[in-house]
Write a protein that holds these residues in place. Structure first.
Motif, PDB file in Angstrom:
ATOM      1  N   LEU A  83       0.864  -1.173   0.000  1.00 30.90           N
ATOM      2  CA  LEU A  83       0.000   0.000   0.000  1.00 30.90           C
ATOM      3  C   LEU A  83       0.901   1.224   0.000  1.00 30.90           C
ATOM      4  N   GLN A  84       0.991   1.875  -1.142  1.00 28.84           N
ATOM      5  CA  GLN A  84       1.738   3.116  -1.251  1.00 28.84           C
ATOM      6  C   GLN A  84       0.822   4.267  -0.872  1.00 28.84           C
ATOM      7  N   MET A  85       1.232   5.026   0.141  1.00 35.35           N
ATOM      8  CA  MET A  85       0.392   6.113   0.640  1.00 35.35           C
ATOM      9  C   MET A  85       1.122   7.433   0.437  1.00 35.35           C
ATOM     10  N   ASP A  86       0.559   8.296  -0.356  1.00 34.96           N
ATOM     11  CA  ASP A  86       1.130   9.610  -0.650  1.00 34.96           C
ATOM     12  C   ASP A  86       0.200  10.704  -0.140  1.00 34.96           C
ATOM     13  N   SER A  87       0.737  11.916  -0.059  1.00 31.79           N
ATOM     14  CA  SER A  87      -0.052  13.071   0.383  1.00 31.79           C
ATOM     15  C   SER A  87      -0.800  12.772   1.677  1.00 31.79           C
ATOM     16  N   LEU A  88      -0.090  12.215   2.625  1.00 39.47           N
ATOM     17  CA  LEU A  88      -0.723  11.802   3.873  1.00 39.47           C
ATOM     18  C   LEU A  88      -1.245  12.989   4.668  1.00 39.47           C
ATOM     19  N   LYS A  89      -2.339  12.747   5.370  1.00 39.54           N
ATOM     20  CA  LYS A  89      -3.001  13.767   6.175  1.00 39.54           C
ATOM     21  C   LYS A  89      -3.074  13.283   7.625  1.00 39.54           C
ATOM     22  N   PRO A  90      -3.190  14.192   8.572  1.00 35.67           N
ATOM     23  CA  PRO A  90      -3.311  13.773   9.983  1.00 35.67           C
ATOM     24  C   PRO A  90      -4.473  12.808  10.213  1.00 35.67           C
ATOM     25  N   GLU A  91      -5.544  12.943   9.462  1.00 38.01           N
ATOM     26  CA  GLU A  91      -6.685  12.035   9.631  1.00 38.01           C
ATOM     27  C   GLU A  91      -6.417  10.626   9.119  1.00 38.01           C
ATOM     28  N   ASP A  92      -5.273  10.412   8.490  1.00 35.83           N
ATOM     29  CA  ASP A  92      -4.873   9.064   8.083  1.00 35.83           C
ATOM     30  C   ASP A  92      -4.238   8.292   9.237  1.00 35.83           C
ATOM     31  N   THR A  93      -4.002   8.960  10.349  1.00 31.75           N
ATOM     32  CA  THR A  93      -3.396   8.310  11.506  1.00 31.75           C
ATOM     33  C   THR A  93      -4.279   7.176  12.014  1.00 31.75           C
ATOM     34  N   ALA A  94      -3.695   5.974  12.090  1.00 29.47           N
ATOM     35  CA  ALA A  94      -4.439   4.778  12.495  1.00 29.47           C
ATOM     36  C   ALA A  94      -3.504   3.581  12.503  1.00 29.47           C
ATOM     37  N   VAL A  95      -4.010   2.472  13.012  1.00 27.85           N
ATOM     38  CA  VAL A  95      -3.354   1.189  12.820  1.00 27.85           C
ATOM     39  C   VAL A  95      -3.872   0.614  11.502  1.00 27.85           C
ATOM     40  N   TYR A  96      -2.970   0.236  10.631  1.00 26.68           N
ATOM     41  CA  TYR A  96      -3.343  -0.304   9.321  1.00 26.68           C
ATOM     42  C   TYR A  96      -3.180  -1.821   9.353  1.00 26.68           C
ATOM     43  N   LEU A  97      -4.241  -2.514   8.939  1.00 23.55           N
ATOM     44  CA  LEU A  97      -4.277  -3.971   8.990  1.00 23.55           C
ATOM     45  C   LEU A  97      -4.459  -4.553   7.595  1.00 23.55           C
ATOM     46  N   ILE A 101     -12.424 -11.758  -5.773  1.00 26.26           N
ATOM     47  CA  ILE A 101     -12.764 -10.437  -6.293  1.00 26.26           C
ATOM     48  C   ILE A 101     -12.474  -9.377  -5.233  1.00 26.26           C
ATOM     49  N   ALA A 102     -11.851  -8.284  -5.653  1.00 26.91           N
ATOM     50  CA  ALA A 102     -11.556  -7.188  -4.721  1.00 26.91           C
ATOM     51  C   ALA A 102     -12.860  -6.689  -4.103  1.00 26.91           C
ATOM     52  N   THR A 103     -12.871  -6.595  -2.779  1.00 21.57           N
ATOM     53  CA  THR A 103     -14.095  -6.236  -2.086  1.00 21.57           C
ATOM     54  C   THR A 103     -13.820  -5.318  -0.910  1.00 21.57           C
ATOM     55  N   ARG A 104     -14.772  -4.438  -0.630  1.00 21.29           N
ATOM     56  CA  ARG A 104     -14.673  -3.550   0.520  1.00 21.29           C
ATOM     57  C   ARG A 104     -15.456  -4.101   1.719  1.00 21.29           C
ATOM     58  N   SER A 105     -16.112  -5.250   1.536  1.00 18.51           N
ATOM     59  CA  SER A 105     -16.967  -5.810   2.583  1.00 18.51           C
ATOM     60  C   SER A 105     -16.144  -6.496   3.662  1.00 18.51           C
ATOM     61  N   ARG A 106     -16.132  -5.891   4.827  1.00 17.65           N
ATOM     62  CA  ARG A 106     -15.341  -6.419   5.936  1.00 17.65           C
ATOM     63  C   ARG A 106     -15.730  -7.855   6.274  1.00 17.65           C
ATOM     64  N   GLU A 107     -17.013  -8.208   6.126  1.00 16.40           N
ATOM     65  CA  GLU A 107     -17.493  -9.540   6.490  1.00 16.40           C
ATOM     66  C   GLU A 107     -16.862 -10.632   5.629  1.00 16.40           C
ATOM     67  N   LEU A 108     -16.357 -10.263   4.449  1.00 15.62           N
ATOM     68  CA  LEU A 108     -15.785 -11.264   3.546  1.00 15.62           C
ATOM     69  C   LEU A 108     -14.312 -11.534   3.817  1.00 15.62           C
ATOM     70  N   TYR A 109     -13.733 -10.811   4.753  1.00 13.04           N
ATOM     71  CA  TYR A 109     -12.321 -11.025   5.064  1.00 13.04           C
ATOM     72  C   TYR A 109     -12.178 -12.050   6.174  1.00 13.04           C
ATOM     73  N   GLN A 110     -11.300 -13.011   5.917  1.00 15.82           N
ATOM     74  CA  GLN A 110     -11.214 -14.180   6.798  1.00 15.82           C
ATOM     75  C   GLN A 110      -9.995 -14.140   7.711  1.00 15.82           C
ATOM     76  N   TYR A 111      -8.878 -13.670   7.193  1.00 14.49           N
ATOM     77  CA  TYR A 111      -7.646 -13.651   7.965  1.00 14.49           C
ATOM     78  C   TYR A 111      -7.144 -12.219   8.085  1.00 14.49           C
ATOM     79  N   TRP A 112      -6.612 -11.911   9.269  1.00 15.62           N
ATOM     80  CA  TRP A 112      -6.165 -10.552   9.563  1.00 15.62           C
ATOM     81  C   TRP A 112      -4.767 -10.558  10.158  1.00 15.62           C
TER      82      TRP A 112
END
Length: 124
Positions: A81-95, A103-114
């Motif tokens: 994950l290349q992150m450019d033009s970072l903002k203070p609101e991007d502050t977080a733990v990234y998982l 298929i690429a999905t934004r649905s959290r329920e479909l993610y099995q391993y973290w």
């Protein structure tokens, strides 16, 4: 079982860049889509970006679109994950996560391993 280990987090000033990496091991994840989520203190885990099984399709959150780029190397079982033009609101733990679908999905329920996550801190 799939084990995910994130790296590349750190502290950066607003406008700076970071590149996160996620290495997968164990049971193969090469035929599954993978994604990045983030969680700030006191907030729900939110979707950031996802990439399909062959790297050909990507999905981004509105906040990530135009600033972040997700990619994967199936041979190395890694996702970046290349992150450019970072903002203070991007502050977080990234998982990093592996989904049950190719298929690429934004649905959290479909993610099995973290993974355990990597801290990103952006100062103003």
């Amino acid at each position: 079982q799939v084990r995910l280990v994130e790296s590349g987090g750190g502290s950066v000033q607003a406008g700076g860049s970071l590149r996160l990496s996620c290495a997968a091991s164990g049971r193969t994840s090469s035929n599954n889509s993978m994604g990045w989520f983030r969680q700030a203190p006191g907030k729900d885990r939110e979707f950031v970006a996802a990439v399909g099984w062959n790297g050909g399709t990507t999905v981004y959150s509105d906040s990530a679109k135009g600033r972040f780029t997700i990619s994967r190397d199936r041979a190395k079982s890694t996702v970046l994950l290349q992150m450019d033009s970072l903002k203070p609101e991007d502050t977080a733990v990234y998982l990093c996560a592996v989904a049950r679908t190719p298929i690429a999905t934004r649905s959290r329920e479909l993610y099995q391993y973290w993974g355990q996550g990597t801290q990103v801190t952006v100062s103003s």
